[in-house]
Design a protein around this motif. Sequence first.
Motif, mmCIF file in Angstrom:
data_model
loop_
_atom_site.group_PDB
_atom_site.id
_atom_site.type_symbol
_atom_site.label_atom_id
_atom_site.label_comp_id
_atom_site.label_asym_id
_atom_site.label_seq_id
_atom_site.Cartn_x
_atom_site.Cartn_y
_atom_site.Cartn_z
ATOM 1 N N PHE A 109 47.259 40.025 22.967
ATOM 2 C CA PHE A 109 48.686 40.238 23.209
ATOM 3 C C PHE A 109 49.363 40.832 21.976
ATOM 4 O O PHE A 109 50.261 41.675 22.097
ATOM 5 N N ALA A 110 48.945 40.381 20.801
ATOM 6 C CA ALA A 110 49.518 40.939 19.573
ATOM 7 C C ALA A 110 49.123 42.409 19.417
ATOM 8 O O ALA A 110 49.943 43.250 19.027
ATOM 9 N N ASP A 111 47.871 42.730 19.726
ATOM 10 C CA ASP A 111 47.410 44.117 19.627
ATOM 11 C C ASP A 111 48.172 45.018 20.592
ATOM 12 O O ASP A 111 48.416 46.196 20.288
ATOM 13 N N ALA A 112 48.559 44.455 21.757
ATOM 14 C CA ALA A 112 49.298 45.240 22.754
ATOM 15 C C ALA A 112 50.784 45.328 22.437
ATOM 16 O O ALA A 112 51.519 46.044 23.130
ATOM 17 N N GLY A 113 51.232 44.605 21.407
ATOM 18 C CA GLY A 113 52.631 44.651 21.019
ATOM 19 C C GLY A 113 53.528 43.704 21.788
ATOM 20 O O GLY A 113 54.750 43.698 21.573
ATOM 21 N N ARG A 131 59.435 31.370 21.128
ATOM 22 C CA ARG A 131 59.192 30.723 22.413
ATOM 23 C C ARG A 131 59.308 31.729 23.558
ATOM 24 O O ARG A 131 58.478 31.731 24.484
ATOM 25 N N LEU A 132 60.321 32.568 23.522
ATOM 26 C CA LEU A 132 60.503 33.553 24.587
ATOM 27 C C LEU A 132 59.330 34.522 24.646
ATOM 28 O O LEU A 132 58.884 34.920 25.735
ATOM 29 N N GLN A 133 58.819 34.918 23.499
ATOM 30 C CA GLN A 133 57.645 35.783 23.480
ATOM 31 C C GLN A 133 56.433 35.089 24.115
ATOM 32 O O GLN A 133 55.700 35.681 24.916
ATOM 33 N N LEU A 134 56.233 33.830 23.758
ATOM 34 C CA LEU A 134 55.085 33.085 24.290
ATOM 35 C C LEU A 134 55.218 32.864 25.789
ATOM 36 O O LEU A 134 54.224 32.912 26.527
ATOM 37 N N TYR A 135 56.448 32.640 26.262
ATOM 38 C CA TYR A 135 56.653 32.450 27.699
ATOM 39 C C TYR A 135 56.332 33.731 28.463
ATOM 40 O O TYR A 135 55.764 33.695 29.565
ATOM 41 N N GLU A 136 56.698 34.864 27.891
ATOM 42 C CA GLU A 136 56.402 36.142 28.546
ATOM 43 C C GLU A 136 54.890 36.369 28.613
ATOM 44 O O GLU A 136 54.363 36.825 29.642
ATOM 45 N N ALA A 137 54.216 36.052 27.532
ATOM 46 C CA ALA A 137 52.755 36.193 27.531
ATOM 47 C C ALA A 137 52.126 35.251 28.556
ATOM 48 O O ALA A 137 51.203 35.637 29.292
ATOM 49 N N ALA A 138 52.622 34.019 28.621
ATOM 50 C CA ALA A 138 52.094 33.053 29.582
ATOM 51 C C ALA A 138 52.324 33.522 31.013
ATOM 52 O O ALA A 138 51.448 33.382 31.879
ATOM 53 N N ALA A 139 53.493 34.080 31.281
ATOM 54 C CA ALA A 139 53.792 34.583 32.630
ATOM 55 C C ALA A 139 52.824 35.691 33.013
ATOM 56 O O ALA A 139 52.391 35.785 34.175
ATOM 57 N N ASN A 140 52.466 36.541 32.065
ATOM 58 C CA ASN A 140 51.497 37.608 32.339
ATOM 59 C C ASN A 140 50.127 37.035 32.688
ATOM 60 O O ASN A 140 49.431 37.546 33.577
ATOM 61 N N VAL A 191 49.516 34.016 33.999
ATOM 62 C CA VAL A 191 49.606 33.374 35.312
ATOM 63 C C VAL A 191 49.560 34.424 36.420
ATOM 64 O O VAL A 191 48.927 34.217 37.469
ATOM 65 N N GLU A 192 50.205 35.551 36.192
ATOM 66 C CA GLU A 192 50.211 36.611 37.200
ATOM 67 C C GLU A 192 48.821 37.201 37.410
ATOM 68 O O GLU A 192 48.429 37.520 38.547
ATOM 69 N N SER A 193 48.064 37.343 36.343
ATOM 70 C CA SER A 193 46.743 37.970 36.446
ATOM 71 C C SER A 193 45.628 36.979 36.766
ATOM 72 O O SER A 193 44.584 37.376 37.301
ATOM 73 N N HIS A 194 45.815 35.695 36.450
ATOM 74 C CA HIS A 194 44.795 34.665 36.719
ATOM 75 C C HIS A 194 45.482 33.437 37.343
ATOM 76 O O HIS A 194 45.561 32.383 36.704
ATOM 77 N N PRO A 195 45.968 33.564 38.569
ATOM 78 C CA PRO A 195 46.829 32.508 39.112
ATOM 79 C C PRO A 195 46.108 31.238 39.516
ATOM 80 O O PRO A 195 46.659 30.145 39.344
ATOM 81 N N PHE A 196 44.914 31.313 40.058
ATOM 82 C CA PHE A 196 44.334 30.143 40.709
ATOM 83 C C PHE A 196 43.746 29.133 39.731
ATOM 84 O O PHE A 196 44.084 27.953 39.752
ATOM 85 N N LEU A 197 42.864 29.587 38.830
ATOM 86 C CA LEU A 197 42.192 28.670 37.903
ATOM 87 C C LEU A 197 42.376 29.072 36.441
ATOM 88 O O LEU A 197 41.662 28.583 35.568
ATOM 89 N N GLY A 198 43.328 29.945 36.163
ATOM 90 C CA GLY A 198 43.666 30.275 34.793
ATOM 91 C C GLY A 198 42.536 30.935 34.028
ATOM 92 O O GLY A 198 41.620 31.535 34.601
ATOM 93 N N LEU A 199 42.593 30.794 32.714
ATOM 94 C CA LEU A 199 41.601 31.408 31.830
ATOM 95 C C LEU A 199 40.538 30.430 31.365
ATOM 96 O O LEU A 199 39.598 30.830 30.671
ATOM 97 N N PHE A 238 54.160 23.164 31.301
ATOM 98 C CA PHE A 238 53.697 23.779 32.539
ATOM 99 C C PHE A 238 52.918 25.061 32.263
ATOM 100 O O PHE A 238 51.863 25.304 32.862
ATOM 101 N N PHE A 239 53.407 25.902 31.375
ATOM 102 C CA PHE A 239 52.682 27.112 31.032
ATOM 103 C C PHE A 239 51.331 26.781 30.398
ATOM 104 O O PHE A 239 50.354 27.528 30.586
ATOM 105 N N ALA A 240 51.260 25.697 29.652
ATOM 106 C CA ALA A 240 49.997 25.308 29.032
ATOM 107 C C ALA A 240 48.933 25.037 30.089
ATOM 108 O O ALA A 240 47.776 25.469 29.962
ATOM 109 N N TYR A 241 49.305 24.326 31.147
ATOM 110 C CA TYR A 241 48.342 24.026 32.212
ATOM 111 C C TYR A 241 48.115 25.240 33.110
ATOM 112 O O TYR A 241 46.989 25.489 33.563
ATOM 113 N N LEU A 242 49.174 25.998 33.398
ATOM 114 C CA LEU A 242 49.031 27.146 34.292
ATOM 115 C C LEU A 242 48.155 28.233 33.681
ATOM 116 O O LEU A 242 47.350 28.860 34.377
ATOM 117 N N THR A 243 48.304 28.492 32.391
ATOM 118 C CA THR A 243 47.526 29.567 31.772
ATOM 119 C C THR A 243 46.054 29.196 31.633
ATOM 120 O O THR A 243 45.171 30.030 31.841
#
Length: 392
Positions: free
Chosen positions: A274-278, A243-252, A254-262, A296-301
């Motif tokens: 994300f796996a390829d980047a380690g 879960r902590l790994q997924l939250y960190e990925a989600a935060a990244n 949100v930071e790079s695509h804040p307004f309308l996500g992916l 929240f991360f599900a909708y934000l991402t």
Amino acid sequence: MSIAAAVISLVLLLSPKPWTGLAPIQWDYVDTRLCLAMASPLAAVLIAEMWHGVVEPSTLDSPSRFLAAAPLFLVLRQGLPRTLTWTDLSFALGALASLGILLIAPQNSGVDRVSSQFLNAIHYGDIALVLGALSILSLNWWRKDCLLVRIIKIAGLIAGLAASVLTGSRGGWIAMPVVTALILYVRSGNKSRRWNVLLPLAIMAILAGVYAFSPAARDRVSNISSDLIHYKQGQRDTSLGIRLQLYEAAANIVESHPFLGLGAHGFRNSMQSFADAGLLSPLAAQLGRGETHNQFFAYLTDYGIVGGLALLSIYVVPGVIFWKRLNAPTGPARRAALMGLTFVVAFWIFGLTVETFDLKTTVSFYATVIAILAALATCADKASRAARVSPQ
């Protein structure tokens, strides 16, 4: 069932009033705000996906269930409170049924964890737990309950707790102290000092008893600290570590695509990169293709801030409505408001560790209960306003 209820409600709303006996809708702030909130997730998903140029039909089903509850709310709110007294034992019977299913037809979900064949352990345990809470809150809801009804409602609480323990859904257990504190705060004003002391002690005794006599509960709680220790040591593929790994990925994201996500399935489709980047372990990336483990991360991402605000409205708008009705003029309305507020807070906490609205079942359950309890908490407003404007 939620779609059927929506269709029937729409037919009643559009039918001639002499046929249905319903009064014409006189929109007020409650009708407007709740219906807009119920429509906002679907609108946010459509806006984000149209912006990205890909509208995925499969992503529209779950958010549309929120909107489907709006006609049901409007119909129920037009009715008199006595037409809704059938809700009295529904939560207790639901909690009892949730435990009965686990005892009669369990589905193994891991070590010392069971669930049903139609819902995974986490969602099942959360729903059972909140049904148990609503069961005990429905004591003396419409009238002073007889002894048999009291026994059934108390048994509903015990059944909900037991079903939650059997599923091992730790995320739901976080909600228990918060919901308990909320209920005590709301109900303490008109209660004796003895009640304000004995009830918290009784609740603490119940929770302590569950921990003391349930090895599964103790193991699930102790695993939290061991998972944290392992995570700090670099062993990231534990339940909490993933879960902590997924939250960190989600935060990244949100930071790079804040307004309308992916866009549609954006989080899922980004797992390999994300796996390829380690940043994610292979196991975390595999599980992340299923869900983010945070609503929240599900909708934000996937849908950005627009989606996050829409999701927030699903909690905040009903929550504010229920909060304002805690001092309603009638006892049943006040109790419905407390039950609704408890329900909203519990589901918000559930969503911190799991996607509560990724399944049609859980969305339909949440939206339908909100519609029913909001109608019960506010129908007195309609009745009093109709009495003021009716000809003498």
